[in-house]
Motif scaffolding. Structure first.
Motif, short mmCIF file in Angstrom:
data_model
loop_
_atom_site.label_atom_id
_atom_site.label_comp_id
_atom_site.label_asym_id
_atom_site.label_seq_id
_atom_site.Cartn_x
_atom_site.Cartn_y
_atom_site.Cartn_z
N MET A 1 0.55 -1.15 0.46
CA MET A 1 -0.25 0.02 -0.08
C MET A 1 0.59 1.20 -0.47
O MET A 1 2.04 1.37 0.75
CB MET A 1 -0.74 -0.01 1.27
N ALA A 2 0.93 2.59 -0.64
CA ALA A 2 1.03 3.66 -0.52
C ALA A 2 0.73 3.74 0.60
O ALA A 2 0.11 3.97 2.05
CB ALA A 2 0.57 4.69 -1.77
N GLU A 3 2.54 5.32 0.88
CA GLU A 3 2.47 5.28 2.49
C GLU A 3 2.07 6.74 1.88
O GLU A 3 1.74 7.72 0.74
CB GLU A 3 4.31 6.68 2.16
N LYS A 4 1.59 7.15 3.07
CA LYS A 4 0.76 8.48 3.42
C LYS A 4 2.24 9.76 3.21
O LYS A 4 2.69 9.22 3.88
CB LYS A 4 -0.33 8.39 4.74
N THR A 5 1.40 11.09 2.17
CA THR A 5 2.74 11.77 2.13
C THR A 5 2.25 12.72 2.69
O THR A 5 0.69 13.53 3.27
CB THR A 5 3.15 12.23 0.74
N TYR B 1 -2.48 10.33 -0.01
CA TYR B 1 -1.77 9.22 -1.03
C TYR B 1 -1.11 9.89 -2.33
O TYR B 1 -0.08 9.63 -3.12
CB TYR B 1 -2.64 7.98 -1.13
N GLU B 2 -1.17 11.23 -2.60
CA GLU B 2 -0.93 11.86 -3.40
C GLU B 2 0.65 11.71 -3.14
O GLU B 2 0.80 12.51 -2.16
CB GLU B 2 -1.66 12.76 -4.07
N SER B 3 1.58 11.91 -4.90
CA SER B 3 3.21 12.23 -3.91
C SER B 3 2.44 13.02 -3.64
O SER B 3 2.22 14.86 -3.93
CB SER B 3 3.91 12.13 -5.10
#
Lengths: 114, 114
Positions: free
Chosen positions: A1-5, A21-23
Motif C-alpha cells: 500500500m502507498a505511504e501517506k505523504t 496518498y498522492e505524491s
C-alpha cells in the motif's frame, strides 16, 4: 500500500499541510494550478470587490470549467480513436483480400507453369 | 456574438445568479457537478469540523484532482491515437505493396497469355 505523504503547499498566499496518498510533486502541481486560477481571477480588479463566498464560487466554477473542457476533449479524442479503429478494420480487410488474390494468382501461375 | 445568459444555480445550498456566455444548461451541469463534490466531502463527518478556509481548499483540491485526472486521460487517449496512426501508416504501406505485386502479377499473366 502507498505511504501517506505530508506536503506543505501555499495556496492563495496561505500555507497548508496536506496529507494524502498522492505524491508531494503531484500536490505541488495541483497547488500551482489552483494559484494560477486565483491569479487569473485577481487580474480582474472587480473580483476583489465581490463577497468572499462569491469569490470562492467563481474559483470553483473556473476549475470545474477546465474539468468540463478536459472531459469534452476526452470525448472528442475517444471518437477519433473509434474512427481510426474503423479505418484500421476496413484497411485490414482490404489487405487480406489483396493477399488472398495474390495467393490465388501465385497458384494459377504454378498451375500454368506445370 | 453569443448572448449573455443569466442562470440561477444553487451551489452548496445557496442560490447564485451567474451571468456569462455559457448556456444555462451548461451552468446547471457545472453546478450539479460542484454540488456532487460538496456532497462527497460532507459524507465524511470530519469535514464539517474543519475551518471554513480548509473546507474551501479541499473542495478546490477535489475539483482540481478531477481536472488533472481528465488531463492525464487526455494524454493517454492521445498516445492511443498516435499508436493507431502508426499502425494505419504501416498497414497502408503493406496494402500498397500487395496491390503493386498484384498489378505486376496481372501484367506477367497478360504477357504469358499473349
Amino acid at each position: 500500500m502507498a505511504e501517506k505523504t505530508d506536503a506543505q503547499v501555499v495556496i492563495g498566499g496561505k500555507t497548508y499541510t496536506l496529507s494524502g496518498y498522492e505524491s508531494e510533486e503531484y500536490l505541488l502541481r495541483v497547488a500551482e494550478y489552483i494559484n494560477s486560477k486565483i491569479d487569473e481571477l485577481n487580474a480582474d480588479s472587480e473580483f476583489a470587490k465581490l463577497p468572499v463566498d462569491m469569490r470562492h464560487l467563481l474559483l470553483n466554477l473556473n476549475i470545474a470549467d477546465d474539468y468540463f473542457k478536459a472531459i469534452s476533449k476526452n470525448e472528442e479524442l475517444q471518437s477519433i480513436i473509434d474512427k481510426k479503429e474503423n479505418d484500421l478494420y476496413d484497411i485490414k480487410h482490404e489487405l487480406v483480400a489483396a493477399q488472398m488474390k495474390l495467393q490465388s494468382a501465385g497458384k494459377k501461375k504454378k498451375g500454368s507453369d506445370a
